[in-house]
Design a protein around this motif. Sequence first.
Motif, PDB file in Angstrom:
ATOM      1  N   GLY A   5       0.819  -1.210   0.000  1.00  0.00           N
ATOM      2  CA  GLY A   5       0.000   0.000   0.000  1.00  0.00           C
ATOM      3  C   GLY A   5       0.843   1.245   0.000  1.00  0.00           C
ATOM      4  N   LYS A   6       0.351   2.259   0.669  1.00  0.00           N
ATOM      5  CA  LYS A   6       1.064   3.531   0.754  1.00  0.00           C
ATOM      6  C   LYS A   6       2.264   3.388   1.684  1.00  0.00           C
ATOM      7  CE  LYS A   6      -3.092   6.142  -0.158  1.00  0.00           C
ATOM      8  NZ  LYS A   6      -3.951   5.043  -0.535  1.00  0.00           N
ATOM      9  N   VAL A   7       3.308   4.174   1.409  1.00  0.00           N
ATOM     10  CA  VAL A   7       4.548   4.089   2.175  1.00  0.00           C
ATOM     11  C   VAL A   7       4.756   5.396   2.934  1.00  0.00           C
ATOM     12  CG1 VAL A   7       7.050   3.814   2.023  1.00  0.00           C
ATOM     13  CG2 VAL A   7       5.558   2.520   0.493  1.00  0.00           C
ATOM     14  N   ASN A   8       5.085   5.299   4.203  1.00  0.00           N
ATOM     15  CA  ASN A   8       5.413   6.462   5.020  1.00  0.00           C
ATOM     16  C   ASN A   8       6.840   6.881   4.701  1.00  0.00           C
ATOM     17  OD1 ASN A   8       6.169   8.221   7.073  1.00  0.00           O
ATOM     18  ND2 ASN A   8       4.995   7.137   8.638  1.00  0.00           N
ATOM     19  N   GLY A   9       7.032   8.099   4.212  1.00  0.00           N
ATOM     20  CA  GLY A   9       8.346   8.594   3.816  1.00  0.00           C
ATOM     21  C   GLY A   9       9.365   8.594   4.945  1.00  0.00           C
ATOM     22  N   THR A  10       8.901   8.608   6.180  1.00  0.00           N
ATOM     23  CA  THR A  10       9.813   8.575   7.321  1.00  0.00           C
ATOM     24  C   THR A  10      10.654   7.307   7.322  1.00  0.00           C
ATOM     25  OG1 THR A  10       8.223   9.868   8.593  1.00  0.00           O
ATOM     26  CG2 THR A  10       9.896   8.718   9.856  1.00  0.00           C
ATOM     27  N   LEU A  11      10.144   6.241   6.729  1.00  0.00           N
ATOM     28  CA  LEU A  11      10.850   4.958   6.721  1.00  0.00           C
ATOM     29  C   LEU A  11      12.017   4.926   5.746  1.00  0.00           C
ATOM     30  CD1 LEU A  11       7.710   2.636   6.730  1.00  0.00           C
ATOM     31  CD2 LEU A  11       9.108   3.334   8.700  1.00  0.00           C
ATOM     32  N   LEU A  12      12.067   5.883   4.824  1.00  0.00           N
ATOM     33  CA  LEU A  12      13.075   5.864   3.769  1.00  0.00           C
ATOM     34  C   LEU A  12      14.244   6.779   4.109  1.00  0.00           C
ATOM     35  CD1 LEU A  12      10.631   6.128   0.756  1.00  0.00           C
ATOM     36  CD2 LEU A  12      11.645   4.065   1.708  1.00  0.00           C
ATOM     37  N   GLY A  13      15.459   6.280   3.890  1.00  0.00           N
ATOM     38  CA  GLY A  13      16.646   7.065   4.188  1.00  0.00           C
ATOM     39  C   GLY A  13      17.532   7.259   2.978  1.00  0.00           C
ATOM     40  N   LEU A  14      18.478   8.188   3.115  1.00  0.00           N
ATOM     41  CA  LEU A  14      19.498   8.424   2.108  1.00  0.00           C
ATOM     42  C   LEU A  14      20.833   8.028   2.720  1.00  0.00           C
ATOM     43  CD1 LEU A  14      20.542   9.494  -0.593  1.00  0.00           C
ATOM     44  CD2 LEU A  14      20.564  11.787   0.420  1.00  0.00           C
ATOM     45  N   ILE A  21      22.438   9.510   6.242  1.00  0.00           N
ATOM     46  CA  ILE A  21      22.549  10.926   6.595  1.00  0.00           C
ATOM     47  C   ILE A  21      21.663  11.157   7.812  1.00  0.00           C
ATOM     48  CG2 ILE A  21      21.970  13.276   5.904  1.00  0.00           C
ATOM     49  CD1 ILE A  21      22.923  12.656   3.143  1.00  0.00           C
ATOM     50  N   ALA A  22      22.260  11.707   8.862  1.00  0.00           N
ATOM     51  CA  ALA A  22      21.578  11.878  10.139  1.00  0.00           C
ATOM     52  C   ALA A  22      20.607  13.051  10.114  1.00  0.00           C
ATOM     53  CB  ALA A  22      22.603  12.082  11.244  1.00  0.00           C
ATOM     54  N   GLU A  23      19.559  12.939  10.900  1.00  0.00           N
ATOM     55  CA  GLU A  23      18.600  14.023  11.145  1.00  0.00           C
ATOM     56  C   GLU A  23      17.899  14.508   9.880  1.00  0.00           C
ATOM     57  OE1 GLU A  23      18.051  14.554  14.316  1.00  0.00           O
ATOM     58  OE2 GLU A  23      19.831  13.494  15.019  1.00  0.00           O
ATOM     59  N   ALA A  24      17.757  13.652   8.873  1.00  0.00           N
ATOM     60  CA  ALA A  24      17.110  14.055   7.621  1.00  0.00           C
ATOM     61  C   ALA A  24      15.632  14.346   7.837  1.00  0.00           C
ATOM     62  CB  ALA A  24      17.281  12.978   6.556  1.00  0.00           C
ATOM     63  N   THR A  25      15.137  15.341   7.122  1.00  0.00           N
ATOM     64  CA  THR A  25      13.709  15.656   7.153  1.00  0.00           C
ATOM     65  C   THR A  25      13.036  15.313   5.830  1.00  0.00           C
ATOM     66  OG1 THR A  25      14.170  17.946   6.521  1.00  0.00           O
ATOM     67  CG2 THR A  25      13.980  17.468   8.878  1.00  0.00           C
ATOM     68  N   SER A  26      13.831  15.238   4.763  1.00  0.00           N
ATOM     69  CA  SER A  26      13.281  14.828   3.464  1.00  0.00           C
ATOM     70  C   SER A  26      14.429  14.540   2.509  1.00  0.00           C
ATOM     71  CB  SER A  26      12.389  15.922   2.863  1.00  0.00           C
ATOM     72  OG  SER A  26      13.165  17.032   2.483  1.00  0.00           O
ATOM     73  N   HIS A  27      14.128  13.744   1.498  1.00  0.00           N
ATOM     74  CA  HIS A  27      15.041  13.626   0.366  1.00  0.00           C
ATOM     75  C   HIS A  27      14.230  13.335  -0.882  1.00  0.00           C
ATOM     76  CE1 HIS A  27      15.156   9.251   1.432  1.00  0.00           C
ATOM     77  NE2 HIS A  27      15.555   9.048   0.206  1.00  0.00           N
ATOM     78  N   THR A  28      14.746  13.816  -1.997  1.00  0.00           N
ATOM     79  CA  THR A  28      14.035  13.743  -3.267  1.00  0.00           C
ATOM     80  C   THR A  28      14.950  13.152  -4.319  1.00  0.00           C
ATOM     81  OG1 THR A  28      12.816  15.752  -2.674  1.00  0.00           O
ATOM     82  CG2 THR A  28      12.796  15.089  -5.005  1.00  0.00           C
ATOM     83  N   LEU A  29      14.465  12.138  -5.004  1.00  0.00           N
ATOM     84  CA  LEU A  29      15.182  11.532  -6.122  1.00  0.00           C
ATOM     85  C   LEU A  29      14.651  12.159  -7.401  1.00  0.00           C
ATOM     86  CD1 LEU A  29      17.019   9.363  -7.392  1.00  0.00           C
ATOM     87  CD2 LEU A  29      15.107   7.772  -7.197  1.00  0.00           C
ATOM     88  N   ASN A  30      15.542  12.762  -8.192  1.00  0.00           N
ATOM     89  CA  ASN A  30      15.167  13.442  -9.434  1.00  0.00           C
ATOM     90  C   ASN A  30      15.741  12.679 -10.627  1.00  0.00           C
ATOM     91  OD1 ASN A  30      14.274  15.948  -7.948  1.00  0.00           O
ATOM     92  ND2 ASN A  30      16.432  15.920  -7.400  1.00  0.00           N
ATOM     93  N   LEU A  31      14.890  12.313 -11.565  1.00  0.00           N
ATOM     94  CA  LEU A  31      15.296  11.633 -12.797  1.00  0.00           C
ATOM     95  C   LEU A  31      14.846  12.477 -13.979  1.00  0.00           C
ATOM     96  CD1 LEU A  31      13.946   8.095 -11.867  1.00  0.00           C
ATOM     97  CD2 LEU A  31      16.301   8.869 -11.675  1.00  0.00           C
ATOM     98  N   SER A  32      15.731  12.655 -14.947  1.00  0.00           N
ATOM     99  CA  SER A  32      15.314  13.392 -16.140  1.00  0.00           C
ATOM    100  C   SER A  32      16.037  12.853 -17.367  1.00  0.00           C
ATOM    101  CB  SER A  32      15.562  14.895 -15.994  1.00  0.00           C
ATOM    102  OG  SER A  32      16.931  15.168 -15.887  1.00  0.00           O
TER     103      SER A  32
END
Length: 137
Positions: A5-14, A21-32
């Motif tokens: 189902g839906k995934v909680n972004g908190t579970l994903l790390g970089l 990476i410690a204390e992350a609040t978000s990360h974005t993967l960009n493909l173009s």
Amino acid sequence: MASTGKVNGTLLGLYVGGVKIAEATSHTLNLSMGTRDTTTKDSAGWKNLLEALREWSIDCDFVFAPDSAYGFTDLFALYTGRTVVTIKAMYTAVSGDKYYQGSAMLTSLNQSAPMEDNVTCSVTFEGSAALTEKTLT
């Protein structure tokens, strides 16, 4: 995680070189992907395109903590050393989950210190060569 189902972004790390990476609040993967124009006089007024170079990058925001296991100081060393690292993005460390991996260089590192607020940082990694999708076994 291995969710259907839906995934909680908190579970994903970089991860950089295997360290999160410690204390992350978000990360974005960009493909173009770029395109190349193949329109001719025979295209009946329609633009025709074919594929060109693909690229990827990852942006990450995190809260500054001087004692972080992997934080601003470590990233600053990558920046000043012009180091190519292995990145794992959208990574949960749970067997069966998919993640994305590739070699990248740190191309941007920022720190912001607003009044009466958290000191925050942001980092951008640009991919060098292919990004691959993997499944953790």
